[in-house]
Design a protein around this motif. Structure first.
Motif, mmCIF file in Angstrom:
data_model
loop_
_atom_site.group_PDB
_atom_site.id
_atom_site.type_symbol
_atom_site.label_atom_id
_atom_site.label_comp_id
_atom_site.label_asym_id
_atom_site.label_seq_id
_atom_site.Cartn_x
_atom_site.Cartn_y
_atom_site.Cartn_z
ATOM 1 N N TYR A 1 0.340 -8.321 -4.254
ATOM 2 C CA TYR A 1 -1.010 -8.484 -3.716
ATOM 3 C C TYR A 1 -1.443 -9.945 -3.820
ATOM 4 C CZ TYR A 1 -6.012 -8.177 -2.996
ATOM 5 O OH TYR A 1 -7.287 -8.386 -2.533
ATOM 6 N N LEU B 1 0.825 -1.205 0.000
ATOM 7 C CA LEU B 1 0.000 0.000 0.000
ATOM 8 C C LEU B 1 0.860 1.257 0.000
ATOM 9 C CD1 LEU B 1 -2.788 1.316 0.155
ATOM 10 C CD2 LEU B 1 -2.688 1.081 2.642
ATOM 11 N N ILE C 1 -7.027 -4.753 1.693
ATOM 12 C CA ILE C 1 -5.943 -3.802 1.450
ATOM 13 C C ILE C 1 -5.871 -2.757 2.553
ATOM 14 C CG2 ILE C 1 -5.024 -2.027 -0.105
ATOM 15 C CD1 ILE C 1 -6.138 -3.622 -2.438
ATOM 16 N N ILE D 1 -4.939 2.003 -4.804
ATOM 17 C CA ILE D 1 -5.462 0.629 -4.803
ATOM 18 C C ILE D 1 -5.230 -0.023 -6.162
ATOM 19 C CG2 ILE D 1 -7.601 -0.710 -4.724
ATOM 20 C CD1 ILE D 1 -8.508 1.191 -2.489
ATOM 21 N N PHE E 1 -12.330 -2.827 -0.856
ATOM 22 C CA PHE E 1 -11.017 -3.380 -0.560
ATOM 23 C C PHE E 1 -10.632 -3.170 0.906
ATOM 24 C CE2 PHE E 1 -11.414 -1.832 -4.876
ATOM 25 C CZ PHE E 1 -11.165 -2.984 -5.604
#
Length: 462
Positions: A358, A124, A310, A349, A306
């Motif tokens: 990811y 991130l 995330i 994102i 998300f």
């Protein structure tokens, strides 16, 4: 003590007049003597009632002028005003506030998210750095539908599960909850009926109440609702929408069986009902059937976000639907918020999803959660709970307490020990889940298990 009921009578009478808008912000209340005559009580009782209302912020005392309705007392009614009154231990707003406002010193097996150190922080951070290279992401409004690169990423992810969806049929929103709210704004009118699972994600109940709609429910089992019962409820109640999780159901951890996923869209279409499929947990159980893929987004709207995989801070949700609905929802989003998510959030994102990191994060997270579910299930079973979902996916277990125990009472006791639980009736529209609680396996700790054991012992002892 003798005057307490009469004092409360005055307080309730004034509160009810404010709630009914018979008294509005800035209005002057009757004098003490006038209220004493109206309620048939002594002036001293009215003085005590007014003092308590001042202390609660309902009214204000203005020297030499009297008492006036506070502006706080006349605030617009929110979702709770339209929802059934519940004890705080089974009030979803209370549970959410306790979890969101905690100082870090409490255990939260009742919360609905992963600990910070389980999230892809490095990926991130890289995504945010890349997003900040474009000044437009820092300074400008985003495009109407949202970041094109992220919408392409979402479309690619859909394709991997058999859902063919052009990026133009995807609208980015400020969050998953905002996506559901936009759909309700577009398709619901006050008094419409909405079908929910029982149990269901508790915020669906608050959303239905916020839109002055009526909730009805269908039992949700390990493989979803029974199609025959579903068909009977839809035919009898004629709901406008069906709000549901499918890939990993919240709170039960169940999933739609393939035959059920095939049948429900047809049953909905036959009665003019739109299905809103919230698949926020899709990445925890890739490959599970979704109604959106089987229906091709004809009568099913797909939403997600998300925040579970995330970041809950870098908010972004999405809606995938028929083109005419996407156009109308985009206009509605402009009218109510002048756009969707922060361009910085959606670009970040998009960068995260485009990285191989990811995919590796989710593979590792699923393995970690498998271990956590087994460990938590064993620990809870040793306390006498019957656990569902240990062999499933996601991060929650649906647990039945030993006979005679009520999860709301346990939640109250555990809170005193700094542990937040999610009682079953938080999730149940019919209030039939008192013996159940939802347990977050990623938030399991010795302190949480010890508090639960002590609370169960205390309740059993009576």
């Amino acid at each position: 003590m003798a005057t307490a009921p009469r004092t409360q009578q005055v307080i309730d009478g004034i509160r009810s007049r404010i709630a009914a808008r018979l008294l509005c912000a800035g209005d002057r209340l009757p004098s003490v003597r006038q209220s004493a005559a109206r309620f048939g009580v002594s002036p001293a009782t009215v003085v005590e009632a007014y003092d308590r209302l001042v202390a609660d912020g309902v009214i204000q005392a203005v020297p030499r002028s009297g008492f006036f309705v506070s502006h706080l007392a006349s605030a617009p009614a929110g979702p709770a005003a339209n929802a059934p009154r519940r004890d705080h231990a089974i009030d979803p707003f209370w549970v959410s506030r306790q979890s969101l406002d905690e100082s870090g010193a409490v255990a939260m097996p009742g919360c609905g998210w992963l600990p910070a150190d389980w999230m892809p922080q490095a990926a991130l951070q890289r995504g945010l750095r890349e997003a900040m290279r474009d000044p437009a992401n820092l300074l400008h409004y985003g495009s109407t539908a949202g970041d094109p690169a992220l919408r392409r990423q979402i479309a690619l992810r859909f394709a991997g599960e058999g859902l063919v969806c052009d990026p133009d049929r995807i609208l980015l929103t400020a969050s998953g909850s905002a996506a559901a709210d936009l759909i309700c704004r577009l398709l619901l009118r006050p008094g419409d009926t909405v079908l929910l699972d029982d149990p269901c994600y508790f915020n669906y109940q608050a959303l239905v109440a916020a839109h002055a709609a009526r909730a009805v429910s269908v039992p949700f089992g390990p493989s979803g609702p029974d199609p025959a019962v579903f068909a009977a409820v839809v035919a009898a109640e004629r709901p406008r929408l069906y709000l549901t999780n499918s890939g990993v159901h919240n709170p039960t951890g169940g999933a739609l069986a393939l035959p059920t996923a095939h049948r429900l869209p047809g049953l909905a279409a036959a009665h003019g009902m739109v299905i809103v499929e919230d698949d926020i947990f899709a990445d925890f159980a890739p490959g599970r059937p979704t109604m959106a893929a089987l229906d091709g987004l004809s009568g099913v709207i797909r939403i997600g976000s998300f925040s579970k995989t995330i970041s809950a801070a870098v908010r972004c949700g999405y809606i995938a639907a028929r083109p005419e609905w996407i156009d109308a929802l985009a206009d509605l989003q402009l009218a109510t918020g002048f756009g969707g998510p922060s361009p910085l959030a959606s670009a970040a994102i998009g960068h995260v999803l485009g990285q191989g990191a990811y995919r590796r994060h989710m593979e590792q997270l699923r393995r970690k959660l498998d271990r956590a579910r087994r460990h938590s299930a064993q620990a809870l079973a040793s306390l006498g709970l019957t656990v569902s979902g240990a062999d499933g996916a996601g991060f929650t277990l649906w647990c039945r307490l030993p006979a005679g125990l009520d999860s709301a009472a346990l939640a109250q006791r555990c809170l005193a020990h700094g542990v937040i639980l999610a009682p079953g009736n938080v999730f149940s529209p019919s209030q039939s889940a008192a013996p159940f609680l939802r347990w977050n396996v990623a938030q399991t700790s010795p302190a949480a298990l010890d508090a639960l054991a002590k609370a169960m012992a205390a309740e059993s002892a009576g």
